[in-house]
Structure formats: C-alpha cells, structure tokens
Design an enzyme around this catalytic site. Structure first.
Site, mmCIF file in Angstrom:
data_model
loop_
_atom_site.group_PDB
_atom_site.id
_atom_site.type_symbol
_atom_site.label_atom_id
_atom_site.label_comp_id
_atom_site.label_asym_id
_atom_site.label_seq_id
_atom_site.Cartn_x
_atom_site.Cartn_y
_atom_site.Cartn_z
ATOM 1 N N ASP A 59 0.415 4.962 2.105
ATOM 2 C CA ASP A 59 -0.404 5.478 3.198
ATOM 3 C C ASP A 59 -1.347 6.577 2.695
ATOM 4 O O ASP A 59 -0.942 7.456 1.939
ATOM 5 C CB ASP A 59 0.484 6.073 4.301
ATOM 6 C CG ASP A 59 1.408 5.017 4.902
ATOM 7 O OD1 ASP A 59 1.011 3.836 4.956
ATOM 8 O OD2 ASP A 59 2.522 5.384 5.307
ATOM 9 N N ARG A 70 4.998 5.763 14.100
ATOM 10 C CA ARG A 70 4.925 6.330 12.747
ATOM 11 C C ARG A 70 4.375 7.755 12.767
ATOM 12 O O ARG A 70 3.352 8.021 13.404
ATOM 13 C CB ARG A 70 4.014 5.461 11.876
ATOM 14 C CG ARG A 70 4.161 5.759 10.392
ATOM 15 C CD ARG A 70 3.206 4.932 9.569
ATOM 16 N NE ARG A 70 1.985 5.664 9.312
ATOM 17 C CZ ARG A 70 0.959 5.193 8.608
ATOM 18 N NH1 ARG A 70 1.003 3.975 8.106
ATOM 19 N NH2 ARG A 70 -0.118 5.909 8.412
ATOM 20 N N HIS A 89 0.824 -1.215 0.000
ATOM 21 C CA HIS A 89 0.000 0.000 0.000
ATOM 22 C C HIS A 89 0.855 1.260 0.000
ATOM 23 O O HIS A 89 2.072 1.202 0.184
ATOM 24 C CB HIS A 89 -0.930 0.036 1.222
ATOM 25 C CG HIS A 89 -0.215 0.107 2.539
ATOM 26 N ND1 HIS A 89 0.429 -0.965 3.100
ATOM 27 C CD2 HIS A 89 -0.032 1.140 3.394
ATOM 28 C CE1 HIS A 89 0.974 -0.607 4.246
ATOM 29 N NE2 HIS A 89 0.727 0.680 4.454
HETATM 30 C C1 SIN Z 1 2.907 0.878 7.711
HETATM 31 O O1 SIN Z 1 2.294 0.272 6.862
HETATM 32 O O2 SIN Z 1 2.860 2.078 7.800
HETATM 33 C C2 SIN Z 1 3.763 0.115 8.692
HETATM 34 C C3 SIN Z 1 4.855 -0.660 8.049
HETATM 35 C C4 SIN Z 1 5.544 -1.547 9.038
HETATM 36 O O3 SIN Z 1 5.049 -1.738 10.155
HETATM 37 O O4 SIN Z 1 6.585 -2.092 8.702
#
Ligand code: SIN
Length: 284
Positions: free
Chosen positions: A103, A274, A101
């Site tokens: 984001d 994040r 994906h």
């Molecule tokens: C995410 O999809 O933003 C997280 C990716 C991850 O946890 O490695």
C-alpha cells in the site's frame, strides 16, 4: 492485557503469524503495543481471529500503533473518514487490490502498513494472499543482490488511481468505490532493497501495482528485471493464503510484505474496512 500472555504462532506458509490471547476491543498497554510492533517487524503480517471490534475500536487499535495515513482514493466508511472501505458488490467485476502490491508505495513517505478487518464476506473465496519480501530477497543470488542493492525505482499512483487508470475509465464498475483521480499526482523514488526500519533486515521493495521502473534504466530493461523479480517473489514458498472468517483481522507491514486480494467470488458482496498507518522514509 499483559503482553506476556500474547503468543505468536507462525503460519504454515512463507509469511505471517497468528497472534493468540489478544482482545483488540480492550485498551492495549504500551508493553503489548511494543510486542505487537516487534512481532509485525519479525513476521511481516499478524493475523487475529474472533475479534469483536466496531469502527471505534478499530480506530483506537490503529491509533495505539501510530498515526493514521488516510487513503485519498478509497471511499471512507460513513462517519469514519479515517477508515477506508474495500468493497466489491455482486454486480462488480474489479476488486480493489487484486494485483500484488504494497500500500502507498507511490508516496514519498510510504505507509507503514494496514489493518484490515472483515465486515461482510462472500460464502466462499475472497481470501488475501501475502508474500514475504525478506525471504524473497534472501533467496536471490549474491550476483543479483549486488545489482539490486545499488538501484532505485520509480513508483506512481497515476496509472492506478488517476484519470488514465482502467479503474477510473470504467467508473461504472468501480461504482463510486474509488475517487479523487486529481490527487493521483505524487510519484516517489525508493531504494529497490530497503533496510527494514524495525527488524533491520533487508527486503525487496518493488511491486507490480505501483512500480514503474528502475531509475536510469529503459522501460524494456526495467520490465525484464521486474518481471523476473515478480515471478520470483510470488513463488508459493514465500506466500501464505489467509482465509477470512467473521471477526478476522490482518495487520501487515508494507515494508516486509506484498499482498493481493483474490477476486474469485463474482456475484457476491465482500466488504472490508481498512486503516492504513503512517510510515517513514525508506533507506537502502
Ligand atoms: C488491500 O489491498 O488493501 C485489500 C486486500 C483485500 O481486500 O484482501
């Protein structure tokens, strides 16, 4: 720190570069910030090792690069509403972000990118895969490029974060990691091939998690072409598998890459923080 000491070392895969000689816990000069932004536009993902940054420094780094785009579905870190937790507990099966994906493609103004840092890692596994949407586009035939160049696609968060999503139906497994299903209402239409706002290069902008189909095409027609594109763009030559270590940071550009979290560490905890950065409208 002066930007002339910074260097980018390309990964040995299809996307990304390691950034050397940067301490993200220090204030960054405007010159260095510009160097990092253009490196991001060029390489799609920047990886940093051995960083010692707390939540305040993580947020300060993000704010040097732009405004923060708060994710409305992920649980925030206690005391830091702008930092999202990407968490999987030992008794949970589902991992956030385990399909390819970009984001927030379901937003009308999709996120520029995200800055992910490792807080707690499993003893093995839990790597993140990235794929290069410039290279994936470039490798298509001229005939298919011509078809895609004129197309737009619908993106949505409903099936992922809304009441009908598997994640929310199985709330025991999501264990409070995701919330606000009532906010999973915004859909968006974006060009299938975008001109990247920093690099000016063309990139493929559809993804398995959030793209529903092409505007004006039936579901079956869309599925056939989307599956072809997803299989094409996830080929090993476009990808890089990033192995996390304590102190690792990955910063990716959602307009140039896909990513996916490998869910191969059942029975162990993985906790990442994040921060997502605000982007801009995307154009063909
Ligand atoms: C995410 O999809 O933003 C997280 C990716 C991850 O946890 O490695």
């Amino acid at each position: 720190m002066l930007s002339n000491s910074v260097s980018f070392r390309r990964t040995n895969g299809g996307v990304g570069a390691f950034v050397e000689n940067v301490d993200l816990s220090e204030p960054l000069s405007p010159e260095l910030v510009n160097t990092l932004k253009s490196g991001l536009g060029e390489h799609g993902v920047l990886f940093f090792r051995d960083q010692d940054i707390d939540a305040d420094a993580h947020q300060a780094f993000a704010e040097c690069l732009g405004n923060i785009d708060i994710n409305r579905f992920f649980k925030p870190v206690d005391g830091y509403p702008k930092i999202a937790e990407v968490r999987k507990e030992p008794d949970q099966k589902y991992a956030i972000g385990e399909d390819w994906h970009t984001d927030h493609s379901y937003d009308q103004i999709p996120a520029l990118g995200s800055i992910l840092l490792a807080r707690e890692l499993p003893s093995r596994g839990g790597d993140t895969m990235f794929s290069n949407m410039y290279a994936a586009y470039e490798a298509l035939s001229d005939g298919l490029k011509e078809v895609l160049d004129g197309l737009q696609a619908n993106h949505s968060s409903r099936h992922r974060f809304g009441y009908q999503s598997t994640a929310n139906k199985n709330s025991k497994d999501t264990g409070g990691r995701l919330g606000n299903p009532d906010l999973a209402t915004q859909d968006a239409v974006h060009p299938v091939v975008i001109t990247h706002p920093i690099s000016g290069k063309k990139a493929l902008y559809v993804n398995r998690a959030f793209t529903l189909g092409f505007v004006g095409w039936t579901e079956a027609e869309s599925k056939a072409l989307l599956d072809l594109l997803y299989n094409h763009a996830s080929q090993p030559e476009f990808t890089y598998r990033f192995e996390w270590e304590p102190g690792s940071v990955a910063m990716w550009d959602n307009r140039a890459t896909w990513h996916k979290a490998l869910n191969d560490y059942h029975g162990e905890r993985r906790l990442m923080h994040r921060i997502t950065l605000e982007g801009e409208a995307l154009y063909a």
